[in-house]
Design a protein around this motif. Sequence first.
Motif, PDB file in Angstrom:
ATOM      1  N   LEU A 312     -44.444  96.559  15.523  1.00  0.00           N
ATOM      2  CA  LEU A 312     -43.811  97.468  14.573  1.00  0.00           C
ATOM      3  C   LEU A 312     -43.408  98.754  15.293  1.00  0.00           C
ATOM      4  O   LEU A 312     -44.230  99.388  15.952  1.00  0.00           O
ATOM      5  N   TYR A 313     -42.136  99.095  15.160  1.00  0.00           N
ATOM      6  CA  TYR A 313     -41.654 100.363  15.695  1.00  0.00           C
ATOM      7  C   TYR A 313     -41.070 101.121  14.528  1.00  0.00           C
ATOM      8  O   TYR A 313     -40.150 100.630  13.871  1.00  0.00           O
ATOM      9  N   MET A 314     -41.622 102.273  14.216  1.00  0.00           N
ATOM     10  CA  MET A 314     -41.177 102.994  13.032  1.00  0.00           C
ATOM     11  C   MET A 314     -41.393 104.478  13.239  1.00  0.00           C
ATOM     12  O   MET A 314     -41.789 104.926  14.307  1.00  0.00           O
ATOM     13  N   GLN A 315     -41.127 105.253  12.172  1.00  0.00           N
ATOM     14  CA  GLN A 315     -41.165 106.709  12.291  1.00  0.00           C
ATOM     15  C   GLN A 315     -42.518 107.253  12.684  1.00  0.00           C
ATOM     16  O   GLN A 315     -42.579 108.318  13.297  1.00  0.00           O
ATOM     17  N   SER A 316     -43.598 106.567  12.331  1.00  0.00           N
ATOM     18  CA  SER A 316     -44.900 107.139  12.684  1.00  0.00           C
ATOM     19  C   SER A 316     -45.674 106.222  13.633  1.00  0.00           C
ATOM     20  O   SER A 316     -46.869 106.373  13.814  1.00  0.00           O
ATOM     21  N   ARG A 317     -44.986 105.224  14.190  1.00  0.00           N
ATOM     22  CA  ARG A 317     -45.597 104.395  15.229  1.00  0.00           C
ATOM     23  C   ARG A 317     -44.515 104.075  16.235  1.00  0.00           C
ATOM     24  O   ARG A 317     -43.657 103.239  15.980  1.00  0.00           O
ATOM     25  N   PHE A 318     -44.521 104.738  17.347  1.00  0.00           N
ATOM     26  CA  PHE A 318     -43.502 104.489  18.361  1.00  0.00           C
ATOM     27  C   PHE A 318     -44.198 104.431  19.715  1.00  0.00           C
ATOM     28  O   PHE A 318     -44.172 105.382  20.486  1.00  0.00           O
ATOM     29  N   PRO A 319     -44.858 103.298  19.981  1.00  0.00           N
ATOM     30  CA  PRO A 319     -45.699 103.222  21.169  1.00  0.00           C
ATOM     31  C   PRO A 319     -44.896 103.335  22.459  1.00  0.00           C
ATOM     32  O   PRO A 319     -43.774 102.843  22.554  1.00  0.00           O
TER      33      PRO A 319
END
Lengths: 562, 341
Positions: A312-319
């Motif tokens: 998951l790549y999203m506004q509050s998870r961008f590893p």
Amino acid sequence: MRLGVVMLCHDNLPLAARLARLWADSGAAVAIHVDARCGAPAVAALWEGLAGTGALPVPRRSCEWGTFSLVAATLDAAQALLAAHDDLTHVITVSGSCLPLRPPAELLAWLARHPGCDFIESVNALDVGWSVGGLNEERFTLHFPFSFRRQRRLFDRYVQLQRRFGIRRRIPEGLVPHLGSQWWCLTATTLRAILADPRRGEFDRYFRYVWIPDESYFQTLVRRHSLQVESRSLTVSKFDTQGKPYVFYDDHRDLLAASHGFIARKIWPGAAGLYAHFPRPSQDPATEPDPERVEAVLEAAAIRRQLGRPGLYMQSRFPAKDRENGKTAAPYAVMYGLGDLFPGLGDWLAACAGIAAHGHLFARDEAEFADGASIGPGALSASAAIRDLDPQGFLASLIRSSPDVVGFLYSPRDRQELNWFMATDPNARLYVVTGAWMLPLLHSGMPFDDVRRMAARIQRAEIAFLDILDSVWVKGRVRRWTLADVIADPAGVLETIRLDLAPDNGPACPLPSLRDVTGLVALLRRLRNAGLRPRRMGDHRKLRALTTPPAAQTATPKGPAT
Amino acid sequence: MPRWLKRFRRRLRLRARRQGYLLRAIRSSRCLSAVADRTRSIAPRAILCLATLRNERIRLPYFLDYHRHLGIDHFLIVDNGSDDGSREWLAAQPDVSLWTTTASYRESRFGMDWINWLLFRHGTGHWCLTVDPDEFLVYPHCGSRPLRALTDWLDSSAIRSFSAMLLDMYPQGPIAAQPYAEGQDPFEIASWFDPANYTIRKNGEYGNLWIQGGPRARAFFADDPVRAPALNKIPLVRWRRHYVYVSSTHMLLPRGLNLVYDENGGEKASGVLLHAKFLSTFAEKSAEEMQRGQHYADSREYLAYHQGLQDQGDFWCPQSQRYRDWRQLEDLGLISRGNWA
């Protein structure tokens, strides 16, 4: 049986007064410690509200989280309680935001069924990592003169300094460090023994500079004095990685009710629904507390914050790269070169392996979704420009939004940005046929000069990709064939793929037919003579035998056909 | 150049820029004149909502009610020369402080100077939600927990800013087909959204994420997606005097406020702003705004919509999802509860 309640409050005193009255009305003896920083009018209102309950005031201290002041306040309160009421059998600690979930009478009855038991979570600090993040054993062996909240930098530096120079405190003889929740319920006998311990002065001096002593003072000393420790807390409570307790809201009502715990911490002050609903008598007063479901919910929250959802790549998870904890959400199949060999591959994959078979998702002009759709799963656009802004996000979103396993065609003609990403992704199933890119060129009908130029570019891309697949960092599952291998046994290769992707389905579907390969060797020879050595095509002799029409073979059975 | 020197230079540069924006904000306060100043009634822990608007009369009742219901205590609104009665209506609301100006929207950096000024003047110490009148905050647990529960939790977790990306909502069928009535929930009409069509890039200078995509990108900017509108927003901030919004609510300075995402694989808590732009009111609005030319990048967006929507008429596609609640958004991976259990 009579219960003593030690209540520690530091804010929201009106609520604390209500809860204290609730305990007092059930016949318990209450002692209240109010933080010294609370305003005088609010404190006056608290005692006014508690008039007639016999609640005992405890000398006020300024309590700071993580310091001995909290233990000192608890000790004072316990002392005051035991001195004032000699009929107490148990003493329990609560805070101003602890809510009794079951009536105090049920707690008392339950304690009566467990005579002599001290309910205090007490875990050996050396053997078990009890705390969530932060220090464990070092709480007992280092000095902590600085405040964690106010002097964070000094705190951290001083810990590092002590580690570096091997400075260690001596743990008083006879103490085995134990940790646990500071919300406990001890028998009056045990508590009296702790308070009257002849070495108490020594222990207090030691714990003064232990880190978070309210989670270790009683937990450690109880092991000296108790005959029967039940190592669990009667308070439903859990800490997150920042060391603050999880908060309960109105929507947790059913969850808390189902836990059958006696007390819950911490309740949001605005959760009027919870304060109105609890305490509530159980249908069967003998029900055992079972906080597992609550703990599972809180555990899930902790995991979400720590690990997140894979892919998951999203506004509050961008590893950042390689910290993804799962580059993609689900396994997917990459058909490298196979699409050039079998024009009907997509239909076959969809039919026999049940996967969402897309075309060349990374083609340079547009993303070719299955069935030629212009908008793919998750409303992804087929526009190459949009896709190329964030190709990794494109692939990850596609995989996350597809209900079926995703498969797509790939070739050295496509955009190559994701080669490393896919090769290092354990979810990737890469089926690679090297040299297959020759077939579209063979059938292109372009002038030879253009073919040669294209071949050079494509071959460079392919060799770069193969270099990645040969590296030691590959985590995807890779199967490789050369062009010659596939032409020699197309059915075998397809069968291998099918067994890999859908081993349970039968081989009922008709195999896609191989593209016409006549003239391939002649083209290869021309390219070689034009200065471009074709590589990774497979065994040349095999290729020659396979691509020459049978008629030509019979005409010149021995001589070189090309 | 060594890395530390680079960092140091960037720090100086960003500080200068921040102070420049603050100065602009303070200067721009001269063009604001108070219509209804009720800021004295703002309680110490009140949650504030700030907005700039122009001719949004028909949307206002629902906008205010929605956010009142969430738990906004006071609205601070700048009216940019409305002539449809918005000003009079807002001035009559008991929990609204209203300023008006006829200055150029464009020259005030699309209203941000005015907002920065109001935040500077009234925001310190409060949780401040900065939105447009067509944006509606949705956060995890928002059906059952008021906004105060969220801000209390953010406070206790030492989090200063809360991310809520813009989620473009659209109806099925032509956007002018279902007329919007005053007071109506706009998401009864515009109830669809793109579940996963978003591109994310990191902005090194400010440390924020650039999120683009959604229906506007695929319908109007397919050939030139770099120019598609940005969807990343950080609307909810525990304000302090030295903070400024840099470009809309996309990013702030100091740059630590932009770190609303986790880079080690974990999820931080986040929400969305449901964007009710694509309603029947939009066609008239886009014609007007195109003429005024006061919007971002020469109103390119409006131009594109105006042309695109006339030919195409519809954002809806079979992959569109119908909005249900925050749980659906979380399952789709658009928002996250983080560790707010």
